[in-house]
Design a protein around this motif. Structure first.
Motif, short mmCIF file in Angstrom:
data_model
loop_
_atom_site.label_atom_id
_atom_site.label_comp_id
_atom_site.label_asym_id
_atom_site.label_seq_id
_atom_site.Cartn_x
_atom_site.Cartn_y
_atom_site.Cartn_z
N ILE A 1 0.84 -1.20 0.00
CA ILE A 1 0.00 0.00 0.00
C ILE A 1 0.88 1.25 0.00
CG2 ILE A 1 -1.76 1.31 1.26
CD1 ILE A 1 -2.86 -1.43 2.25
N ILE A 2 1.99 1.21 0.75
CA ILE A 2 2.93 2.34 0.75
C ILE A 2 3.43 2.59 -0.66
CG2 ILE A 2 5.29 3.01 1.41
CD1 ILE A 2 4.68 1.90 4.21
N ILE B 1 7.49 2.41 7.13
CA ILE B 1 6.86 1.11 7.40
C ILE B 1 6.69 0.92 8.91
CG2 ILE B 1 7.22 -1.39 7.30
CD1 ILE B 1 8.51 -0.92 4.50
N ALA B 2 7.73 1.22 9.68
CA ALA B 2 7.66 1.07 11.14
C ALA B 2 6.60 2.00 11.73
CB ALA B 2 9.02 1.36 11.77
N HIS B 3 6.52 3.22 11.20
CA HIS B 3 5.52 4.19 11.65
C HIS B 3 4.12 3.60 11.48
CE1 HIS B 3 3.49 8.13 12.06
NE2 HIS B 3 2.71 7.67 11.11
N ARG C 1 -7.92 -0.94 5.82
CA ARG C 1 -7.19 -0.32 4.72
C ARG C 1 -7.19 1.20 4.85
NH1 ARG C 1 -4.92 -1.78 -0.20
NH2 ARG C 1 -4.74 -0.02 -1.60
N SER C 2 -8.33 1.76 5.23
CA SER C 2 -8.43 3.20 5.42
C SER C 2 -7.49 3.66 6.54
CB SER C 2 -9.88 3.58 5.74
OG SER C 2 -9.97 4.94 6.01
N CYS C 3 -7.44 2.89 7.61
CA CYS C 3 -6.54 3.20 8.73
C CYS C 3 -5.08 3.13 8.28
CB CYS C 3 -6.80 2.22 9.88
SG CYS C 3 -5.81 2.53 11.34
N ILE C 4 -4.74 2.12 7.48
CA ILE C 4 -3.38 1.98 6.97
C ILE C 4 -3.04 3.18 6.08
CG2 ILE C 4 -1.90 0.65 5.39
CD1 ILE C 4 -3.33 -1.90 6.48
N GLU C 5 -3.95 3.53 5.17
CA GLU C 5 -3.71 4.65 4.26
C GLU C 5 -3.55 5.97 5.02
OE1 GLU C 5 -6.95 4.42 1.49
OE2 GLU C 5 -6.01 2.79 0.36
N ASP C 6 -4.41 6.19 6.02
CA ASP C 6 -4.29 7.41 6.83
C ASP C 6 -2.95 7.46 7.55
OD1 ASP C 6 -6.84 8.13 6.02
OD2 ASP C 6 -7.81 7.59 7.92
N SER C 7 -2.52 6.32 8.10
CA SER C 7 -1.24 6.26 8.80
C SER C 7 -0.07 6.50 7.86
CB SER C 7 -1.07 4.90 9.48
OG SER C 7 -2.01 4.73 10.51
N GLY D 1 2.42 9.51 8.26
CA GLY D 1 3.83 9.17 8.39
C GLY D 1 4.69 9.89 7.37
N ILE D 2 4.21 9.98 6.15
CA ILE D 2 4.96 10.69 5.10
C ILE D 2 5.19 12.13 5.53
CG2 ILE D 2 4.77 11.64 2.76
CD1 ILE D 2 3.44 8.94 1.96
#
Length: 118
Positions: free
Chosen positions: A16-17, A43-45, A77-83, A87-88
């Motif tokens: 996803i990243i 990724i760690a973030h 997935r939404s939580c991953i994308e938001d994170s 993080g970026i």
């Protein structure tokens, strides 16, 4: 035989990243996150902020799962994308000075002296 814990979320997050970073401008975002240390930091973030899924496998074996097809709920997935987006921005802000040395500003070719004189 020894068993190993395998994080199933890691390959999903990494994929996803990859997809999300492609949507950002080449300079400075894609250039910054092509640096392995920054990619690992991102990724760690993300992994520290989302639910992770693990399996136990025999040591030396990979779990027999197609990670691309590993379903994560829309909420996950939404939580991953938001994170990832968070993080970026955090990493770019935190590493701004370091990145300005590693990734110089791109010049506007129209402003270069060689173009002034034809």
């Amino acid at each position: 035989m020894t068993k190993t814990i395998f994080n199933l979320t890691l390959p999903t997050v990494a994929s996803i990243i990859e997809d999300i970073i492609e949507t950002y401008p080449h300079h400075p975002y894609q250039q910054a996150f092509s640096i392995p240390d920054l990619r690992q930091e991102l990724i760690a973030h993300v992994l520290s902020r989302v639910s992770n899924c693990y399996v136990v496998v025999e040591e030396g074996q990979q779990p027999s799962i197609n990670f691309r097809s590993l379903a994560c709920s829309l909420k996950d997935r939404s939580c991953i994308e938001d994170s990832i987006h968070q993080g970026i921005e955090e990493i770019m802000y935190k590493r701004e000075q370091e990145l300005s040395l590693k990734i110089p500003e791109t010049e506007d070719p129209g402003l270069a002296p060689s173009h002034w004189f034809g």
